[in-house]
Enzyme design. Structure first.
Site, short mmCIF file in Angstrom:
data_model
loop_
_atom_site.label_atom_id
_atom_site.label_comp_id
_atom_site.label_asym_id
_atom_site.label_seq_id
_atom_site.Cartn_x
_atom_site.Cartn_y
_atom_site.Cartn_z
N GLY A 246 47.04 62.11 39.84
CA GLY A 246 47.83 61.40 38.84
C GLY A 246 48.92 62.28 38.24
O GLY A 246 50.06 61.84 38.06
N LYS B 249 46.29 51.34 44.54
CA LYS B 249 47.12 50.55 43.61
C LYS B 249 48.59 50.93 43.63
O LYS B 249 48.95 52.09 43.62
CB LYS B 249 46.59 50.74 42.18
CG LYS B 249 45.25 50.09 41.95
CD LYS B 249 45.09 49.78 40.46
CE LYS B 249 43.65 49.46 40.10
NZ LYS B 249 42.85 50.66 39.84
N ARG C 245 37.55 75.26 42.78
CA ARG C 245 38.28 75.28 41.51
C ARG C 245 37.87 76.44 40.61
O ARG C 245 38.66 76.91 39.80
CB ARG C 245 38.06 73.96 40.77
CG ARG C 245 38.83 72.83 41.42
CD ARG C 245 38.59 71.53 40.71
NE ARG C 245 39.49 70.50 41.23
CZ ARG C 245 39.48 69.24 40.83
NH1 ARG C 245 38.64 68.85 39.91
NH2 ARG C 245 40.33 68.37 41.35
N GLY D 1 43.15 63.33 45.02
CA GLY D 1 41.76 63.67 45.32
C GLY D 1 41.33 63.23 46.71
O GLY D 1 40.78 64.02 47.48
#
Ligand code: ADP
Ligand code: MG
Length: 389
Positions: free
Chosen positions: A371, A194, A34, A347
């Protein structure tokens, strides 16, 4: 929206929001991907005449200062990569920034009011930060779904603002998917823990995806909704009705929903658990489904290879443990073999690719956002992207 070429950087101080959040082990940055990724945007801005770049970033979890939540190591690594000094300050507020410094890094913004629930605190923080720069650039796609001080409040204050090269790349790669501008067959692999976080994408792609492959905890909920005994597997009792609805909607459109017909089970979640591959009908009692079975993995891999476009989010098993990683590895490899366009985000999914040593160049696009990618592909407006327009 503005991109870098739309801004005049001459003699400007730039506030540059990045995502260089990295895992730190044994007092060192475990993976500097990153940090390397922000170098092109930084160089471009300096080459375009920027007087100073003030880097805004977050690191780790929580608001406590600790070796895992400060940015000292990041600044050292970035200095090496840029071959010039990055002045690291120990706070992100009330600091005095040396005027002659080209590259400055403030302390982790999440140690302050970046993410505070109180909007006025976030606004006040953003107002203070706005004093440190003349223009604002955002390259932190993975944080763009957050209504945070440096993500949405700060750019709303700044008049001159733009997306950096990394954010631009994400938006240009993902927008065609959202527009349905893909070749068919188009396959989505939706897995992970989820349902809630993934439901929006499945619904958004009802009319676009030809195949929806399910794995992970989500698949367990669908299996339970179909009346299968899933033993003590991770599932969401209160989402079974929703699962039935989704299955019905996909069916109505003549598209295909694939749920596992064999699974890897164990009684306990550990490296030395005894794992068995059984048909879904045979799951019972204290058994836990922890991965898709070999037959299902083969079927999924074939569908993926025959697709013209594939998007994958979420491991299909408990991939942190090697006995339950086979399904996710088969998916990663099938995507590499697929000749169509391939997209990966999240991730854990990217973690599987990295652990296999597969280069990101083997895919059309590897998103830095989990997300954020899901929310973007659900058709939701991302606060960080909206604030740039
Ligand atoms: P991503 O980060 O890729 O978006 P999620 O955060 O939704 O995915 O879910 C990843 C988590 O789901 C992982 O920690 C993984 O261990 C867990 N998981 C996947 N399959 C199962 C399963 N069958 N049982 C328990 N946990 C699972
Ligand atoms: Mg996750």
């Amino acid at each position: 929206m503005n991109f870098l070429s739309d801004l005049d950087f001459t003699d400007k101080r730039v506030l540059y929001r990045v995502d260089i959040n990295s895992s730190i082990s044994d007092g060192a940055i475990a993976d500097d991907t990153r940090i390397q990724a922000i170098v092109p945007t930084l160089k471009l801005m300096l080459d375009a005449g920027a007087k100073q770049v003030v880097i805004l970033a977050h690191q780790g979890r929580g608001r406590e200062k600790s070796p895992k939540t400060v940015l000292n190591l990041h600044a050292v690594r970035l200095s090496e990569l840029m071959e010039q000094e990055v002045i690291k300050l120990d706070a992100c507020r009330g600091v005095s920034i040396p005027a002659e410094a080209k590259l400055v890094m403030l302390e982790n913004v999440r140690l302050d009011d970046e993410a505070d629930e109180d909007v006025s605190k976030r606004e006040a923080f953003a107002n203070e930060l706005s004093e440190y720069g003349d223009v604002y650039v955002n390259d932190a796609f993975a944080a763009c779904h957050r209504d945070h001080a440096t993500i949405s409040a700060l750019p709303r204050i700044m008049t001159d603002k733009a997306a950096g090269l990394l954010l631009q790349k994400e938006l240009e790669a993902l927008q065609p998917l959202l527009d349905g501008d893909v070749e068919h067959p188009f396959t989505m692999i939706v897995a992970g823990a989820k349902i809630d976080t993934k439901i929006g994408v499945i619904q958004q792609f009802y009319d676009i995806a030809d195949h929806v492959l399910l794995g992970g905890g989500i698949a367990n909920t669908f299996l339970a909704a179909e009346g299968y005994d899933v033993g003590e597997s991770l599932k969401e009792e209160d989402k079974m009705e929703l699962a039935r609805e989704i299955a019905l909607e996909i069916d109505k459109r003549g598209k295909k929903l694939h749920i596992p017909d064999d699974v890897i089970c164990a009684d306990e979640i550990s490296e030395d658990a005894v794992a068995i591959d059984v048909p879904i009908e045979d799951v019972m009692g204290s058994m836990k489904i922890l991965d898709i079975g070999r037959k299902t993995a083969k079927d999924f891999a074939r569908i993926i290879k025959e697709s013209k476009a594939v998007i994958w989010n979420g491991p299909v098993g408990l991939a942190e443990i090697s006995s339950f990683r086979n399904g996710s590895e088969m998916i990663a490899r099938a995507m590499v073999d697929c000749e169509g366009k391939t997209f990966v985000g999240g991730g854990e999914s990217v973690g599987v690719i990295n652990s296999l040593g597969i280069s990101h160049d083997s895919f059309t696009h590897v998103s830095t956002g989990g997300g954020a990618m899901l929310e973007f592909l659900s058709g939701e407006k991302l606060p960080g992207v909206e604030a740039l327009s």
